[in-house]
Design a protein around this motif. Structure first.
Motif, PDB file in Angstrom:
ATOM      1  N   LEU A 120     -29.912 -46.774  -5.192  1.00  0.00           N
ATOM      2  CA  LEU A 120     -30.005 -44.862  -5.429  1.00  0.00           C
ATOM      3  C   LEU A 120     -30.670 -44.960  -6.881  1.00  0.00           C
ATOM      4  CD1 LEU A 120     -26.966 -44.037  -4.670  1.00  0.00           C
ATOM      5  CD2 LEU A 120     -28.299 -43.246  -3.698  1.00  0.00           C
ATOM      6  N   PHE A 121     -29.950 -46.836  -7.354  1.00  0.00           N
ATOM      7  CA  PHE A 121     -31.381 -45.771  -8.733  1.00  0.00           C
ATOM      8  C   PHE A 121     -32.346 -46.171  -8.921  1.00  0.00           C
ATOM      9  CE2 PHE A 121     -31.631 -47.994 -13.639  1.00  0.00           C
ATOM     10  CZ  PHE A 121     -31.186 -46.563 -14.109  1.00  0.00           C
ATOM     11  N   ALA A 122     -32.810 -47.333  -8.115  1.00  0.00           N
ATOM     12  CA  ALA A 122     -33.896 -47.461  -7.999  1.00  0.00           C
ATOM     13  C   ALA A 122     -35.038 -46.049  -7.703  1.00  0.00           C
ATOM     14  CB  ALA A 122     -34.741 -48.652  -7.614  1.00  0.00           C
ATOM     15  N   ALA A 123     -34.958 -45.334  -6.772  1.00  0.00           N
ATOM     16  CA  ALA A 123     -34.695 -43.618  -6.247  1.00  0.00           C
ATOM     17  C   ALA A 123     -34.393 -42.526  -7.163  1.00  0.00           C
ATOM     18  CB  ALA A 123     -34.881 -44.105  -4.976  1.00  0.00           C
ATOM     19  N   ALA A 124     -33.878 -42.922  -7.854  1.00  0.00           N
ATOM     20  CA  ALA A 124     -33.477 -41.608  -9.303  1.00  0.00           C
ATOM     21  C   ALA A 124     -34.805 -40.818  -9.657  1.00  0.00           C
ATOM     22  CB  ALA A 124     -32.983 -42.192 -10.124  1.00  0.00           C
ATOM     23  N   ASP A 125     -34.227 -39.637  -9.863  1.00  0.00           N
ATOM     24  CA  ASP A 125     -35.459 -38.840 -10.068  1.00  0.00           C
ATOM     25  C   ASP A 125     -34.549 -38.311 -11.399  1.00  0.00           C
ATOM     26  OD1 ASP A 125     -37.568 -36.505 -10.576  1.00  0.00           O
ATOM     27  OD2 ASP A 125     -36.560 -34.609  -9.269  1.00  0.00           O
ATOM     28  N   PRO A 126     -35.339 -38.624 -12.495  1.00  0.00           N
ATOM     29  CA  PRO A 126     -35.227 -38.360 -14.214  1.00  0.00           C
ATOM     30  C   PRO A 126     -34.943 -36.785 -14.304  1.00  0.00           C
ATOM     31  CG  PRO A 126     -37.168 -39.952 -14.575  1.00  0.00           C
ATOM     32  CD  PRO A 126     -36.277 -39.317 -12.976  1.00  0.00           C
ATOM     33  N   ALA A 127     -36.591 -35.823 -14.095  1.00  0.00           N
ATOM     34  CA  ALA A 127     -35.848 -34.422 -13.713  1.00  0.00           C
ATOM     35  C   ALA A 127     -34.992 -33.945 -13.405  1.00  0.00           C
ATOM     36  CB  ALA A 127     -38.052 -34.375 -13.153  1.00  0.00           C
ATOM     37  N   ALA A 128     -34.392 -34.184 -12.385  1.00  0.00           N
ATOM     38  CA  ALA A 128     -33.142 -34.053 -11.408  1.00  0.00           C
ATOM     39  C   ALA A 128     -31.902 -34.328 -12.917  1.00  0.00           C
ATOM     40  CB  ALA A 128     -33.051 -34.576 -10.306  1.00  0.00           C
ATOM     41  N   GLY A 129     -31.653 -35.393 -13.222  1.00  0.00           N
ATOM     42  CA  GLY A 129     -31.021 -35.357 -14.135  1.00  0.00           C
ATOM     43  C   GLY A 129     -31.294 -34.563 -15.277  1.00  0.00           C
ATOM     44  N   GLY A 175     -25.754 -39.764  -5.805  1.00  0.00           N
ATOM     45  CA  GLY A 175     -27.828 -39.604  -6.327  1.00  0.00           C
ATOM     46  C   GLY A 175     -27.405 -39.074  -7.478  1.00  0.00           C
ATOM     47  N   ASP A 176     -26.396 -37.801  -8.076  1.00  0.00           N
ATOM     48  CA  ASP A 176     -26.334 -37.390  -8.981  1.00  0.00           C
ATOM     49  C   ASP A 176     -26.636 -37.662 -10.494  1.00  0.00           C
ATOM     50  OD1 ASP A 176     -27.061 -34.426  -7.725  1.00  0.00           O
ATOM     51  OD2 ASP A 176     -24.930 -33.686  -8.029  1.00  0.00           O
ATOM     52  N   ARG A 177     -25.153 -39.095 -10.214  1.00  0.00           N
ATOM     53  CA  ARG A 177     -25.321 -39.715 -11.320  1.00  0.00           C
ATOM     54  C   ARG A 177     -26.114 -40.597 -11.614  1.00  0.00           C
ATOM     55  NH1 ARG A 177     -20.654 -40.801  -8.662  1.00  0.00           N
ATOM     56  NH2 ARG A 177     -20.999 -42.694  -8.168  1.00  0.00           N
ATOM     57  N   ALA A 178     -26.887 -41.188 -10.530  1.00  0.00           N
ATOM     58  CA  ALA A 178     -27.810 -41.789 -10.923  1.00  0.00           C
ATOM     59  C   ALA A 178     -28.907 -40.851 -10.843  1.00  0.00           C
ATOM     60  CB  ALA A 178     -28.839 -42.104  -9.077  1.00  0.00           C
ATOM     61  N   ASN A 179     -29.220 -40.202 -11.010  1.00  0.00           N
ATOM     62  CA  ASN A 179     -30.686 -39.044 -11.705  1.00  0.00           C
ATOM     63  C   ASN A 179     -30.215 -38.747 -13.303  1.00  0.00           C
ATOM     64  OD1 ASN A 179     -32.034 -38.732  -9.346  1.00  0.00           O
ATOM     65  ND2 ASN A 179     -30.839 -36.618  -8.748  1.00  0.00           N
ATOM     66  N   LEU A 180     -29.379 -38.649 -13.227  1.00  0.00           N
ATOM     67  CA  LEU A 180     -28.346 -38.950 -15.238  1.00  0.00           C
ATOM     68  C   LEU A 180     -28.615 -39.621 -15.348  1.00  0.00           C
ATOM     69  CD1 LEU A 180     -27.771 -36.745 -17.158  1.00  0.00           C
ATOM     70  CD2 LEU A 180     -24.805 -37.641 -16.355  1.00  0.00           C
TER      71      LEU A 180
END
Length: 172
Positions: free
Chosen positions: A68-77, A158-163
Motif C-alpha cells: 500500500l505504501f509503495a503505491a500511495a498517492d501523496p496528493a491524496a494524503g 489506503g488512506d493511512r498509506a497516502n497520508l
C-alpha cells in the motif's frame, strides 16, 4: 374470610391459565418447527435477516502495508492531512496542540523539539517508521495507551498509506 369455594376458584384459575400457556406453547412449536426438538431441529419458517450476506461481504483480503505504501498517492494524503492540521503543523519547530510533523517519517519518537509529550508517549521507543505510523494512525489509543491525542484513528489502510506518503515528502 376464605371458604372452600373461594380457594377452589383460585386454584382452578391458576390451573386454567397454566393450561392455556401450555397449549399456546404446543401450538407455536407445531407451527414453527418441523422434525425433532433441540439444536438440530429445522425451523419451518425462517425470517431472512441478511446476516448471511453480511458475513460474506466482510471477507476482505488484507493487502500488506508495504505494498500500500509503495503505491500511495501523496496528493491524496494532502487532502487527508486537513484533519491533522487542526493540531499539527508541517513547519519545522512550529508545535501546535500536537508536535510538528516536519520530518516525522523516520524521526525518533518524542523527538519534536520544544513539545511536551505525555508520559505514555515518552515510554515509546524507536522511530516513526511508516509501519509504526500506520499502526499509530489506525488506533492511537491502542498503540499508545494513555496518549493525550484525542484522535480516534483512521480505519482505511489506503488512506493511512497516502497520508504517510504525504508526510514523507516533508523533511525527508
Amino acid at each position: 374470610m376464605f371458604d372452600t369455594m373461594t380457594i377452589t376458584k383460585a386454584v382452578a384459575s391458576v390451573c386454567g391459565a397454566l393450561l392455556v400457556f401450555l397449549m399456546g406453547a404446543w401450538l407455536a412449536e407445531t407451527l414453527y418447527h418441523t422434525g425433532g426438538h433441540g439444536k438440530d431441529a429445522e425451523q419451518a419458517y425462517v425470517i431472512p435477516t441478511g446476516e448471511d450476506d453480511a458475513a460474506e461481504e466482510e471477507v476482505v483480503e488484507e493487502v500488506p502495508f508495504a505494498e500500500l505504501f509503495a503505491a500511495a498517492d501523496p496528493a491524496a494524503g494532502e487532502r487527508l492531512f486537513r484533519a491533522c492540521a487542526a493540531c499539527h503543523k508541517l513547519e519545522q519547530g512550529a508545535n501546535g496542540t500536537g508536535p510538528y510533523l516536519w520530518g516525522v517519517v523516520g524521526r525518533p519518537k518524542h523527538a519534536a523539539e520544544g513539545f511536551g509529550y505525555s508520559s505514555a508517549m515518552m515510554e515509546q521507543e524507536g522511530e516513526w517508521s511508516p509501519e509504526n505510523l500506520d499502526a499509530f494512525l489506525e488506533n492511537p489509543k491502542g498503540y499508545t495507551p494513555g496518549t493525550a491525542m484525542s484522535y480516534n484513528g483512521m480505519r482505511d489502510a489506503g488512506d493511512r498509506a497516502n497520508l504517510i506518503a504525504y508526510l514523507a515528502t516533508f523533511g525527508g
